[in-house]
Design an enzyme around this catalytic site. Structure first.
Site, PDB file in Angstrom:
ATOM      1  N   GLY A 181     -12.050 -13.067  -9.784  1.00 17.41           N
ATOM      2  CA  GLY A 181     -13.177 -12.680 -10.636  1.00 17.41           C
ATOM      3  C   GLY A 181     -13.917 -13.849 -11.261  1.00 17.41           C
ATOM      4  O   GLY A 181     -14.700 -13.662 -12.206  1.00 17.41           O
TER       5      GLY A 181
ATOM      6  N   HIS B 177       0.324  -7.528  -8.317  1.00 18.11           N
ATOM      7  CA  HIS B 177      -0.982  -8.134  -8.613  1.00 18.11           C
ATOM      8  C   HIS B 177      -0.867  -8.972  -9.882  1.00 18.11           C
ATOM      9  O   HIS B 177      -0.163  -8.612 -10.814  1.00 18.11           O
ATOM     10  CB  HIS B 177      -2.050  -7.037  -8.780  1.00 18.11           C
ATOM     11  CG  HIS B 177      -3.428  -7.615  -8.802  1.00 18.11           C
ATOM     12  ND1 HIS B 177      -3.962  -8.197  -9.927  1.00 18.11           N
ATOM     13  CD2 HIS B 177      -4.373  -7.735  -7.834  1.00 18.11           C
ATOM     14  CE1 HIS B 177      -5.183  -8.650  -9.647  1.00 18.11           C
ATOM     15  NE2 HIS B 177      -5.450  -8.377  -8.378  1.00 18.11           N
TER      16      HIS B 177
ATOM     17  N   ASN C 123      -9.600  -3.622  -3.733  1.00 17.30           N
ATOM     18  CA  ASN C 123      -8.828  -3.323  -4.945  1.00 17.30           C
ATOM     19  C   ASN C 123      -9.830  -2.971  -6.040  1.00 17.30           C
ATOM     20  O   ASN C 123     -10.486  -3.851  -6.594  1.00 17.30           O
ATOM     21  CB  ASN C 123      -8.003  -4.557  -5.345  1.00 17.30           C
ATOM     22  CG  ASN C 123      -7.310  -4.351  -6.687  1.00 17.30           C
ATOM     23  OD1 ASN C 123      -7.210  -3.228  -7.179  1.00 17.30           O
ATOM     24  ND2 ASN C 123      -6.832  -5.434  -7.279  1.00 17.30           N
ATOM     25  N   TRP C 124      -9.968  -1.674  -6.296  1.00 17.56           N
ATOM     26  CA  TRP C 124     -10.975  -1.229  -7.272  1.00 17.56           C
ATOM     27  C   TRP C 124     -10.520  -1.427  -8.720  1.00 17.56           C
ATOM     28  O   TRP C 124     -11.302  -1.225  -9.635  1.00 17.56           O
ATOM     29  CB  TRP C 124     -11.306   0.245  -7.034  1.00 17.56           C
ATOM     30  CG  TRP C 124     -12.268   0.462  -5.898  1.00 17.56           C
ATOM     31  CD1 TRP C 124     -12.679  -0.460  -4.971  1.00 17.56           C
ATOM     32  CD2 TRP C 124     -12.960   1.671  -5.587  1.00 17.56           C
ATOM     33  NE1 TRP C 124     -13.571   0.105  -4.096  1.00 17.56           N
ATOM     34  CE2 TRP C 124     -13.760   1.414  -4.449  1.00 17.56           C
ATOM     35  CE3 TRP C 124     -12.977   2.948  -6.134  1.00 17.56           C
ATOM     36  CZ2 TRP C 124     -14.574   2.388  -3.880  1.00 17.56           C
ATOM     37  CZ3 TRP C 124     -13.784   3.917  -5.557  1.00 17.56           C
ATOM     38  CH2 TRP C 124     -14.574   3.634  -4.447  1.00 17.56           C
ATOM     39  N   LYS C 125      -9.259  -1.729  -8.927  1.00 22.78           N
ATOM     40  CA  LYS C 125      -8.721  -1.888 -10.286  1.00 22.78           C
ATOM     41  C   LYS C 125      -9.064  -0.637 -11.109  1.00 22.78           C
ATOM     42  O   LYS C 125      -9.042   0.458 -10.575  1.00 22.78           O
ATOM     43  CB  LYS C 125      -9.260  -3.162 -10.925  1.00 22.78           C
ATOM     44  CG  LYS C 125      -9.164  -4.375 -10.000  1.00 22.78           C
ATOM     45  CD  LYS C 125      -9.484  -5.652 -10.680  1.00 22.78           C
ATOM     46  CE  LYS C 125      -9.464  -6.778  -9.650  1.00 22.78           C
ATOM     47  NZ  LYS C 125      -9.461  -8.086 -10.202  1.00 22.78           N
TER      48      LYS C 125
ATOM     49  N   GLU D 227      -2.726  -9.368 -12.337  1.00 23.72           N
ATOM     50  CA  GLU D 227      -3.074  -8.698 -13.602  1.00 23.72           C
ATOM     51  C   GLU D 227      -1.894  -7.897 -14.123  1.00 23.72           C
ATOM     52  O   GLU D 227      -1.688  -7.788 -15.337  1.00 23.72           O
ATOM     53  CB  GLU D 227      -4.316  -7.815 -13.396  1.00 23.72           C
ATOM     54  CG  GLU D 227      -5.581  -8.667 -13.327  1.00 23.72           C
ATOM     55  CD  GLU D 227      -6.697  -8.084 -12.490  1.00 23.72           C
ATOM     56  OE1 GLU D 227      -6.659  -6.883 -12.159  1.00 23.72           O
ATOM     57  OE2 GLU D 227      -7.635  -8.847 -12.158  1.00 23.72           O
TER      58      GLU D 227
ATOM     59  N   SER E  13     -12.407 -13.871  -5.413  1.00 25.78           N
ATOM     60  CA  SER E  13     -13.844 -14.153  -5.320  1.00 25.78           C
ATOM     61  C   SER E  13     -14.389 -14.168  -3.887  1.00 25.78           C
ATOM     62  O   SER E  13     -15.283 -14.947  -3.559  1.00 25.78           O
ATOM     63  CB  SER E  13     -14.183 -15.463  -6.036  1.00 25.78           C
ATOM     64  OG  SER E  13     -13.968 -15.328  -7.425  1.00 25.78           O
TER      65      SER E  13
ATOM     66  N   GLU F  22      -3.438 -14.804  -3.641  1.00 25.69           N
ATOM     67  CA  GLU F  22      -4.546 -14.721  -4.592  1.00 25.69           C
ATOM     68  C   GLU F  22      -4.338 -15.738  -5.714  1.00 25.69           C
ATOM     69  O   GLU F  22      -3.598 -15.469  -6.671  1.00 25.69           O
ATOM     70  CB  GLU F  22      -4.599 -13.325  -5.220  1.00 25.69           C
ATOM     71  CG  GLU F  22      -4.841 -12.208  -4.239  1.00 25.69           C
ATOM     72  CD  GLU F  22      -5.501 -11.012  -4.917  1.00 25.69           C
ATOM     73  OE1 GLU F  22      -6.572 -10.622  -4.464  1.00 25.69           O
ATOM     74  OE2 GLU F  22      -4.954 -10.497  -5.912  1.00 25.69           O
TER      75      GLU F  22
HETATM   76  C1  PEP Z   1      -8.305  -9.096  -7.001  1.00 29.03           C
HETATM   77  O1  PEP Z   1      -8.186  -8.962  -8.211  1.00 29.03           O
HETATM   78  O2  PEP Z   1      -7.442  -8.644  -6.227  1.00 29.03           O
HETATM   79  C2  PEP Z   1      -9.484  -9.808  -6.503  1.00 29.03           C
HETATM   80  C3  PEP Z   1      -9.412 -10.354  -5.326  1.00 29.03           C
HETATM   81  O3  PEP Z   1     -10.578  -9.832  -7.325  1.00 29.03           O
HETATM   82  P1  PEP Z   1     -12.006 -10.519  -7.036  1.00 29.03           P
HETATM   83  O4  PEP Z   1     -12.364 -10.314  -5.601  1.00 29.03           O
HETATM   84  O5  PEP Z   1     -12.951  -9.854  -7.968  1.00 29.03           O
HETATM   85  O6  PEP Z   1     -11.835 -11.983  -7.338  1.00 29.03           O
END
Ligand code: PEP
Length: 246
Positions: free
Chosen positions: A168, A95, A10-12, A97, A208, A162
């Site tokens: 993050g 997601h 997931n590059w966001k 976010e 993470s 998640e």
């Molecule tokens: C995400 O936002 O989907 C995610 C898993 O981020 P990260 O790996 O940076 O925690």
């Protein structure tokens, strides 16, 4: 039964610098190592999708969201039909976010999943508790799962667990917790859609994941892959994660 495993990036809102190199390098790695243990998917920002898809690599691509209508006066939005016509096979929905910043509601997510299913996109549906909700995690996960439409084609459904507090932050639940939460999710799914169908749904962990913890997480019996944010932006790190399945 053997569930499909997925390693999903997931590059966001990232990827303007060197994105083509990252995709090519991941593609080369997958081909060189003849990686077959998981399906590798990259979800870049919308503007990069068509170029990547037209480059015809061995990678699968997906969008990071879709609207719940096909077309219309919805400035800045993209539809499931548009993703499909661009050649996407996957879409991330729900997601944390987007739940937080775009205030996406359960009702809206239900409609998004429904339309993505209609266009035969594979839906990576994200669920997870906030830090303040850890004690009521099961209740939260159950209520987030209630956004799943009754008529969803199970073949189009992937769940990504998640924990919001792990995204993050460099923090993760313990390995034992991850496995038991995934089992809880499968039991919740079983109550909703029946035991045998629930056994076929891949449940990924996200939050993470990095080259150091990937092997412990990805080889848990209840974990069917990972949704990776930060570590998916560097081809070396993402490739090491891909290599972590035993
Ligand atoms: C995400 O936002 O989907 C995610 C898993 O981020 P990260 O790996 O940076 O925690």
């Amino acid at each position: 039964m053997k569930r499909v495993k997925y390693t999903i990036a997931n590059w966001k809102m990232n990827g303007l610098n060197g994105a083509v190199k990252v995709v090519n390098s991941i593609d080369r790695h997958v081909k060189k190592t003849r990686h077959k243990k998981s399906k590798v998917v990259i979800c870049p920002p919308f503007t990069l999708l068509t170029n990547f898809i037209n480059a015809k690599t061995g990678i699968n691509f997906g969008g990071q969201d879709c609207h719940h209508f096909n077309e219309g006066a919805f400035t800045g939005c993209i539809s499931a039909q548009m993703l499909k016509s661009a050649g996407c096979k996957y879409v991330i929905i729900g997601h944390s976010e987007r739940r937080e910043y775009q205030k996406e509601t359960s009702k809206e997510l239900n409609l998004k999943i429904d339309i993505a299913n209609k266009y035969n996109l594979k839906i990576i549906y994200c669920i997870g508790e906030k830090l303040s909700e850890i004690k009521i995690r099961k209740k939260i996960l159950n209520s987030q799962l209630s956004s799943l439409p009754k008529k969803i084609n199970i073949k189009n459904l992937i769940i990504a667990y998640e924990p919001v507090w792990a995204i993050g932050t460099g923090k993760t639940p313990t390995i034992g917790e991850i496995n038991s939460i995934h089992l809880d999710i499968r039991n919740l799914l079983s109550k909703k859609i029946g035991k045998s169908k629930s056994q076929n749904i891949s449940i990924l962990y996200g939050g993470s994941v990095n080259p150091s913890n990937a092997s412990d997480i990805l080889n848990l019996d209840q974990v069917d892959g990972a949704l990776v944010g930060g570590a998916s932006l560097k081809s070396k790190d993402f490739s090491k994660i891909i290599d972590s399945y035993s």
